[in-house]
Design a protein around this motif. Sequence first.
Motif, PDB file in Angstrom:
ATOM      1  N   VAL A  17     -36.324 -40.013 -61.362  1.00 25.26           N
ATOM      2  CA  VAL A  17     -35.928 -38.715 -60.799  1.00 25.26           C
ATOM      3  C   VAL A  17     -35.616 -38.861 -59.314  1.00 25.26           C
ATOM      4  N   GLU A  18     -36.379 -39.661 -58.636  1.00 23.21           N
ATOM      5  CA  GLU A  18     -36.205 -39.880 -57.204  1.00 23.21           C
ATOM      6  C   GLU A  18     -34.844 -40.516 -56.883  1.00 23.21           C
ATOM      7  N   GLU A  19     -34.251 -41.207 -57.848  1.00 21.31           N
ATOM      8  CA  GLU A  19     -32.973 -41.888 -57.641  1.00 21.31           C
ATOM      9  C   GLU A  19     -31.754 -40.994 -57.862  1.00 21.31           C
ATOM     10  N   ILE A  20     -31.940 -39.802 -58.429  1.00 21.41           N
ATOM     11  CA  ILE A  20     -30.794 -38.920 -58.686  1.00 21.41           C
ATOM     12  C   ILE A  20     -30.194 -38.505 -57.341  1.00 21.41           C
ATOM     13  N   PRO A  21     -28.923 -38.793 -57.129  1.00 27.06           N
ATOM     14  CA  PRO A  21     -28.317 -38.488 -55.825  1.00 27.06           C
ATOM     15  C   PRO A  21     -28.130 -36.982 -55.585  1.00 27.06           C
ATOM     16  N   ILE A  22     -28.078 -36.627 -54.333  1.00 34.45           N
ATOM     17  CA  ILE A  22     -27.780 -35.253 -53.939  1.00 34.45           C
ATOM     18  C   ILE A  22     -26.429 -34.876 -54.531  1.00 34.45           C
ATOM     19  N   GLY A  23     -26.364 -33.672 -55.108  1.00 35.67           N
ATOM     20  CA  GLY A  23     -25.113 -33.196 -55.678  1.00 35.67           C
ATOM     21  C   GLY A  23     -24.901 -33.587 -57.131  1.00 35.67           C
ATOM     22  N   HIS A  60     -35.565 -30.502 -59.267  1.00 37.48           N
ATOM     23  CA  HIS A  60     -34.540 -29.477 -59.474  1.00 37.48           C
ATOM     24  C   HIS A  60     -33.229 -30.083 -59.963  1.00 37.48           C
ATOM     25  N   ARG A  61     -33.075 -31.388 -59.849  1.00 36.70           N
ATOM     26  CA  ARG A  61     -31.856 -32.061 -60.286  1.00 36.70           C
ATOM     27  C   ARG A  61     -31.891 -32.457 -61.761  1.00 36.70           C
ATOM     28  N   VAL A  62     -32.892 -31.987 -62.495  1.00 36.34           N
ATOM     29  CA  VAL A  62     -32.997 -32.315 -63.916  1.00 36.34           C
ATOM     30  C   VAL A  62     -32.781 -31.044 -64.736  1.00 36.34           C
ATOM     31  N   VAL A  63     -31.866 -31.129 -65.692  1.00 31.42           N
ATOM     32  CA  VAL A  63     -31.497 -29.994 -66.544  1.00 31.42           C
ATOM     33  C   VAL A  63     -31.498 -30.449 -68.003  1.00 31.42           C
ATOM     34  N   GLU A  75     -35.709 -20.692 -58.198  1.00 30.54           N
ATOM     35  CA  GLU A  75     -35.353 -21.489 -57.021  1.00 30.54           C
ATOM     36  C   GLU A  75     -34.457 -22.675 -57.371  1.00 30.54           C
ATOM     37  N   GLN A  76     -34.501 -23.127 -58.626  1.00 32.67           N
ATOM     38  CA  GLN A  76     -33.721 -24.298 -59.014  1.00 32.67           C
ATOM     39  C   GLN A  76     -32.231 -24.085 -58.743  1.00 32.67           C
ATOM     40  N   LYS A  77     -31.711 -22.943 -59.105  1.00 30.29           N
ATOM     41  CA  LYS A  77     -30.287 -22.639 -58.888  1.00 30.29           C
ATOM     42  C   LYS A  77     -29.953 -22.687 -57.398  1.00 30.29           C
ATOM     43  N   ASP A  78     -30.803 -22.091 -56.576  1.00 26.26           N
ATOM     44  CA  ASP A  78     -30.566 -22.087 -55.130  1.00 26.26           C
ATOM     45  C   ASP A  78     -30.560 -23.504 -54.563  1.00 26.26           C
ATOM     46  N   LEU A  79     -31.505 -24.323 -55.009  1.00 25.51           N
ATOM     47  CA  LEU A  79     -31.580 -25.700 -54.527  1.00 25.51           C
ATOM     48  C   LEU A  79     -30.340 -26.496 -54.928  1.00 25.51           C
ATOM     49  N   LEU A  80     -29.889 -26.313 -56.158  1.00 21.77           N
ATOM     50  CA  LEU A  80     -28.694 -27.023 -56.618  1.00 21.77           C
ATOM     51  C   LEU A  80     -27.440 -26.536 -55.908  1.00 21.77           C
ATOM     52  N   GLU A  81     -27.318 -25.243 -55.720  1.00 22.69           N
ATOM     53  CA  GLU A  81     -26.151 -24.715 -54.999  1.00 22.69           C
ATOM     54  C   GLU A  81     -26.125 -25.201 -53.556  1.00 22.69           C
ATOM     55  N   ALA A  82     -27.290 -25.356 -52.948  1.00 17.94           N
ATOM     56  CA  ALA A  82     -27.358 -25.878 -51.580  1.00 17.94           C
ATOM     57  C   ALA A  82     -26.852 -27.319 -51.503  1.00 17.94           C
ATOM     58  N   GLU A  83     -26.882 -28.024 -52.640  1.00 17.12           N
ATOM     59  CA  GLU A  83     -26.377 -29.396 -52.713  1.00 17.12           C
ATOM     60  C   GLU A  83     -24.947 -29.443 -53.262  1.00 17.12           C
ATOM     61  N   ASN A  84     -24.324 -28.270 -53.370  1.00 15.26           N
ATOM     62  CA  ASN A  84     -22.944 -28.145 -53.865  1.00 15.26           C
ATOM     63  C   ASN A  84     -22.757 -28.591 -55.313  1.00 15.26           C
ATOM     64  N   VAL A  85     -23.798 -28.405 -56.130  1.00 13.80           N
ATOM     65  CA  VAL A  85     -23.678 -28.687 -57.559  1.00 13.80           C
ATOM     66  C   VAL A  85     -22.906 -27.522 -58.177  1.00 13.80           C
ATOM     67  N   MET A  87     -21.694 -24.709 -60.607  1.00 12.25           N
ATOM     68  CA  MET A  87     -22.326 -23.924 -61.664  1.00 12.25           C
ATOM     69  C   MET A  87     -21.261 -23.457 -62.645  1.00 12.25           C
ATOM     70  N   LYS A  88     -21.608 -23.467 -63.911  1.00  8.07           N
ATOM     71  CA  LYS A  88     -20.732 -22.963 -64.968  1.00  8.07           C
ATOM     72  C   LYS A  88     -20.909 -21.450 -65.089  1.00  8.07           C
ATOM     73  N   ASN A  89     -22.165 -21.026 -64.940  1.00  9.14           N
ATOM     74  CA  ASN A  89     -22.532 -19.607 -64.930  1.00  9.14           C
ATOM     75  C   ASN A  89     -23.893 -19.481 -64.256  1.00  9.14           C
ATOM     76  N   GLN A  90     -24.560 -18.361 -64.396  1.00 10.69           N
ATOM     77  CA  GLN A  90     -25.835 -18.131 -63.705  1.00 10.69           C
ATOM     78  C   GLN A  90     -26.968 -19.044 -64.170  1.00 10.69           C
ATOM     79  N   THR A  91     -26.871 -19.584 -65.377  1.00 11.90           N
ATOM     80  CA  THR A  91     -27.980 -20.365 -65.931  1.00 11.90           C
ATOM     81  C   THR A  91     -27.641 -21.810 -66.271  1.00 11.90           C
ATOM     82  N   HIS A  92     -26.389 -22.226 -66.037  1.00  8.45           N
ATOM     83  CA  HIS A  92     -25.973 -23.581 -66.391  1.00  8.45           C
ATOM     84  C   HIS A  92     -25.167 -24.238 -65.271  1.00  8.45           C
TER      85      HIS A  92
END
Length: 102
Positions: A17-23, A60-63, A75-85, A87-92
């Motif tokens: 998990v620690e190796e998953i890159p930002i974004g 938060h980078r695991v789905v 908070e997971q969505k907020d953390l991912l959006e802060a990394e410019n991941v 989103m397909k919709n509000q939950t994915h």
Amino acid sequence: MSKGLNEKLIYEILSVVEEIPIGKVATYGQIAGLIGRERNARLVGRVLSMAEFYGSYPCHRVVNHAGRLTPGWSEQKDLLEAENVPMKNQTHVDIKTCQWHI
């Protein structure tokens, strides 16, 4: 600790998990496969649910396999959006464009 779950296994999961890159995101099953336990995606989820007791990890980078965020963890969505991941919709997340490939 439950049968089959020991500190060595916990840290093995958390080190991936620690190796998953930002974004980028990884799936529970992907992490299970990387540690040689392809059929243990739920075990990965259980370990991540208690990761805070072992340090700070970017859980938060695991789905799930479809890109669904963890239910009840707003908070997971907020953390991912802060990394410019993306989103397909509000939950994915858009798993096709942001999945981590080793």
